[in-house]
Enzyme design. Structure first.
Site, short mmCIF file in Angstrom:
data_model
loop_
_atom_site.label_atom_id
_atom_site.label_comp_id
_atom_site.label_asym_id
_atom_site.label_seq_id
_atom_site.Cartn_x
_atom_site.Cartn_y
_atom_site.Cartn_z
N GLY A 1 -37.91 -23.47 -144.46
CA GLY A 1 -37.31 -24.56 -145.01
C GLY A 1 -38.02 -26.02 -144.38
O GLY A 1 -38.39 -26.05 -143.28
N GLY B 1 -38.02 -17.58 -137.53
CA GLY B 1 -38.36 -16.45 -138.37
C GLY B 1 -39.91 -16.89 -138.63
O GLY B 1 -40.66 -15.85 -138.28
N SER C 1 -37.37 -27.85 -138.09
CA SER C 1 -36.03 -27.31 -138.60
C SER C 1 -34.97 -28.40 -138.49
O SER C 1 -34.75 -28.84 -137.30
CB SER C 1 -35.37 -25.87 -137.91
N ASP D 1 -32.00 -27.77 -138.35
CA ASP D 1 -30.69 -26.81 -137.60
C ASP D 1 -30.51 -27.20 -136.34
O ASP D 1 -29.58 -26.80 -135.76
CB ASP D 1 -30.69 -25.35 -138.02
N ARG E 1 -31.52 -32.36 -146.10
CA ARG E 1 -32.78 -32.21 -145.50
C ARG E 1 -33.82 -32.87 -145.98
O ARG E 1 -35.11 -33.03 -145.49
CB ARG E 1 -33.01 -30.55 -146.16
O1 F6P Z 1 -33.05 -23.99 -142.02
C1 F6P Z 1 -32.77 -24.86 -142.71
C2 F6P Z 1 -31.80 -24.77 -143.81
O2 F6P Z 1 -31.61 -26.04 -144.42
C3 F6P Z 1 -30.36 -24.34 -143.47
O3 F6P Z 1 -29.56 -25.18 -142.80
C4 F6P Z 1 -29.64 -23.58 -144.52
O4 F6P Z 1 -29.06 -22.72 -144.40
C5 F6P Z 1 -30.93 -23.13 -145.39
O5 F6P Z 1 -32.22 -23.75 -144.89
C6 F6P Z 1 -31.13 -23.36 -147.01
O6 F6P Z 1 -32.19 -22.78 -147.25
P1 F6P Z 1 -32.81 -23.06 -148.90
O7 F6P Z 1 -33.37 -24.45 -149.11
O8 F6P Z 1 -33.94 -21.93 -148.85
O9 F6P Z 1 -31.61 -22.77 -149.70
#
Ligand code: F6P
Length: 366
Positions: free
Chosen positions: A11, A106, A150, A152, A287
């Protein structure tokens, strides 16, 4: 001439562009050639135009750009050995044997696996007739350096990951907006925030906005009983004159039997209390957007150190992860950090929440 590639993976997070900029410019400063891998691991697999040699000017203005300008992808192909072999071939074609990866645990685990397989992948490429032994001779080892990008803040061993403070800032701003309308109508709002299996964003946002109650995975609430406690807390705050209630729910929140606690579960409990309740799922707004100053300087200092770590690396140093501890940029073995991070997930899985909290190393959680 040393050739270094830099990529973003998993992400996106605010500050990734600052990290790429710092790696590019520091690499050039030390006389290296620096390549950007576009589209994450997908770019390594496909090679060609997706491996772009970068100049000083290419990253101008990147400090204030959100997301990742070189793209990212969740790439299935790189999870297969065949895909990693193809990636090794593309790197050797460009003469690259050092990779700075900015991503989550990951992505960084994948990078370390790639490093450990590298010598055998190269041998296979020779066996397949893609290269001669002389051609691959200079590329005996692959150097991997990790930067944690990240929102998170879920990586153990480092105090903050690139992007976490930007997302936190965004969440707080949104909760402030919500509070204004909530107070107007005397409503309760349940706000779901991201964080995957980590409660940091929810916890810090809850503290920073004065939320009534916070749900996080590491401090699992008692199954079947949390509703009463929540109601009691909200009622108490109302009795003290509060016109609204704010409940922050981490997307990974759990009860102590490992059942998910969702924003709607929380809403149901509050409606039961007679409160006019709404749910807001913040989603990807938290994000996006530009990075706050913290993430810009963190990414910049770490990007500089990542290049230094590449240049100082020897074949037997384990892949380093660039972190920050007590305001100092530090290096630690990447896989140690990944293992520590996994131990938090294991503790939660085995319902040892006290251990999960102590491993998170966030004093506020207690
Ligand atoms: O790891 C970052 C994150 O934004 C998490 O907080 C969330 O669970 C996930 O990625 C969402 O992923 P995607 O953008 O692939 O839906």
């Amino acid at each position: 001439k040393k050739k270094i590639a830099v990529m973003t993976s998993g992400g996106d997070s605010p500050g990734m562009n600052a990290a790429v900029r710092a790696v590019v410019r520091t690499g050039l400063h030390y006389g290296c050639d620096v390549y950007a891998v576009y589209e994450g691991y997908e770019g390594l697999l496909r090679g060609g135009d997706l491996l772009k040699k970068m100049s000083w000017e290419d990253v101008r203005g990147w400090l204030s750009e959100g997301g990742t300008l070189i793209g990212t992808a969740r790439c299935m192909g790189f999870r297969q050995r065949e895909g990693r072999k193809q990636a090794a071939g593309n790197l050797i074609t460009e003469g690259i044997d050092a990779l700075v990866v900015c991503g989550g645990d990951g992505s960084l685990t994948g990078a370390d696996l790639f490093r450990s397989e590298w010598p055998s992948l190269v041998q296979e490429l020779v066996k397949d007739g893609k290269f001669t032994a002389e051609q691959v001779a200079p590329y005996r080892n692959l150097t991997i350096v990790g930067l944690v990008g990240s929102i998170d803040n879920d990586m153990s061993g480092t105090d903050s990951t690139i992007g976490a403070y930007s997302a936190l800032e965004r969440i707080c701003e949104m909760v402030d907006y919500i509070d204004a309308t909530a107070k107007s109508h005397s409503r309760a709002f349940v706000v779901e925030v991201m964080g995957r299996h980590c409660g940091w964003l929810a916890l810090m946002a809850g503290i920073a906005t004065g939320a009534d109650y916070i749900f996080i995975p590491e401090r699992a609430v008692p199954h079947g009983k949390w509703q009463d406690e929540l109601k009691e807390v909200c009622q108490r705050h109302r009795a003290k004159g509060r016109r609204n209630n704010t409940i922050i729910v981490a997307e990974g929140a759990l009860d102590d039997q490992l059942n998910p606690v969702t924003a709607n579960d929380v809403k149901d409990a509050l409606i039961d209390l007679g409160l006019d309740t709404k749910v807001t799922i913040l989603g990807h707004v938290q994000r996006g957007g530009t990075a706050v100053a913290h993430d810009r300087w963190l990414a910049t200092l770490q990007g500089v150190d990542a290049v230094r770590a590449v240049l100082e690396n020897t074949p037997d140093t384990p892949s380093p992860l660039i972190g920050i501890l007590e305001n100092k940029i530090i290096r630690m073995p990447l896989m140690e950090s990944v293992a520590l991070t996994k131990s938090v997930a294991d503790a939660i899985e085995s319902k040892d929440f006290d251990k999960a909290i102590s491993l998170r190393d966030t004093e506020f959680i207690e």
